[in-house]
Scaffold this motif. Structure first.
Motif, short mmCIF file in Angstrom:
data_model
loop_
_atom_site.label_atom_id
_atom_site.label_comp_id
_atom_site.label_asym_id
_atom_site.label_seq_id
_atom_site.Cartn_x
_atom_site.Cartn_y
_atom_site.Cartn_z
N ASP A 60 70.44 -6.87 79.73
CA ASP A 60 69.19 -7.30 80.38
C ASP A 60 68.21 -6.15 80.19
OD1 ASP A 60 70.06 -9.71 81.29
OD2 ASP A 60 70.52 -9.01 83.32
N GLU A 61 67.49 -6.16 79.12
CA GLU A 61 66.74 -4.97 78.73
C GLU A 61 65.34 -4.89 79.32
OE1 GLU A 61 67.02 -5.06 74.49
OE2 GLU A 61 69.16 -4.62 74.54
N ILE A 62 64.92 -5.89 80.11
CA ILE A 62 63.57 -5.89 80.68
C ILE A 62 63.65 -6.26 82.16
CG2 ILE A 62 61.30 -6.99 80.66
CD1 ILE A 62 61.68 -7.49 77.68
N VAL A 63 62.97 -5.46 82.99
CA VAL A 63 62.80 -5.77 84.41
C VAL A 63 61.30 -5.72 84.68
CG1 VAL A 63 63.25 -5.06 86.78
CG2 VAL A 63 65.03 -4.78 85.04
N GLU A 64 60.77 -6.78 85.31
CA GLU A 64 59.35 -6.81 85.66
C GLU A 64 59.19 -6.87 87.17
OE1 GLU A 64 57.38 -9.89 83.43
OE2 GLU A 64 57.38 -8.66 81.63
N VAL A 65 58.22 -6.13 87.66
CA VAL A 65 57.91 -6.06 89.09
C VAL A 65 56.46 -6.51 89.26
CG1 VAL A 65 57.71 -4.55 91.09
CG2 VAL A 65 59.51 -4.13 89.40
N THR A 66 56.24 -7.60 89.98
CA THR A 66 54.90 -8.13 90.21
C THR A 66 54.32 -7.53 91.48
OG1 THR A 66 55.52 -10.20 89.13
CG2 THR A 66 53.57 -10.26 90.54
N PHE A 67 53.03 -7.18 91.44
CA PHE A 67 52.37 -6.63 92.63
C PHE A 67 50.91 -7.06 92.64
CE2 PHE A 67 51.52 -3.56 89.36
CZ PHE A 67 50.29 -3.01 89.65
N GLN A 68 50.29 -6.95 93.81
CA GLN A 68 48.88 -7.28 93.98
C GLN A 68 48.06 -6.00 93.98
OE1 GLN A 68 47.46 -10.42 94.11
NE2 GLN A 68 49.53 -10.98 93.49
N LEU A 69 47.10 -5.92 93.07
CA LEU A 69 46.18 -4.79 93.03
C LEU A 69 44.99 -5.11 93.91
CD1 LEU A 69 45.62 -2.04 91.65
CD2 LEU A 69 44.27 -3.31 89.98
N ARG A 70 44.72 -4.23 94.89
CA ARG A 70 43.63 -4.45 95.84
C ARG A 70 42.50 -3.43 95.66
NH1 ARG A 70 48.46 -5.46 98.16
NH2 ARG A 70 48.71 -7.46 99.18
N ARG A 71 42.70 -2.49 94.79
CA ARG A 71 41.69 -1.47 94.48
C ARG A 71 41.45 -1.53 92.97
NH1 ARG A 71 42.44 -1.59 99.34
NH2 ARG A 71 42.72 0.16 100.73
N ASP B 298 41.89 3.27 85.79
CA ASP B 298 40.79 2.99 86.71
C ASP B 298 39.94 1.88 86.10
OD1 ASP B 298 39.14 3.15 88.89
OD2 ASP B 298 38.44 5.19 88.49
N GLY B 299 39.16 1.20 86.94
CA GLY B 299 38.26 0.15 86.48
C GLY B 299 38.92 -1.21 86.35
N LEU B 300 40.07 -1.40 86.99
CA LEU B 300 40.77 -2.68 86.94
C LEU B 300 40.17 -3.66 87.94
CD1 LEU B 300 44.44 -1.39 86.80
CD2 LEU B 300 43.12 -2.36 84.91
#
Length: 108
Positions: free
Chosen positions: A29-40, A79-81
């Motif tokens: 299992d060569e890939i792990v993805e972690v989803t998150f919410q960017l608020r800044r 920055d700038g996302l």
């Protein structure tokens, strides 16, 4: 996971806050993805790992899976996302289980 309460009330202003994500890359299992919410508009992340001699790649992707940044020295700073959904991707062809932790900061 969404923090409760949401830092800064969901606005793009406000101060810095940090979150921690952990996972394991397994042989086969060569890939792990972690989803998150960017608020800044700024994300500042660093990955640490057990079994440091196993090569891992640390990347930031947008909600559509487009590559935004690849870590330099296990660090990502962009920055700038636009606030929204993003993913960290940790990948590598490992010979044994490798635990990792991502310290993810948003804001200045």
């Amino acid at each position: 996971p969404d923090p409760d309460p949401s830092p800064g009330g969901g606005s793009n202003g406000g101060g810095r806050f940090d979150e921690r994500y952990s996972g394991t890359v397994l042989p086969g299992d060569e890939i792990v993805e972690v989803t998150f919410q960017l608020r800044r508009s700024l994300v500042d992340a660093q990955m640490t790992q057990n079994h440091g001699n196993q090569p891992l790649t640390f990347e930031l992707l947008d909600a559509n899976g487009n590559l935004i940044a690849t870590a330099a020295g296990r660090k990502i700073r962009v920055d700038g996302l636009t606030p929204g959904t993003y993913r960290y991707r940790v990948s590598g062809s490992v010979t044994r289980a490798v635990d990792f932790t991502i310290m993810s900061g948003q804001g200045q």
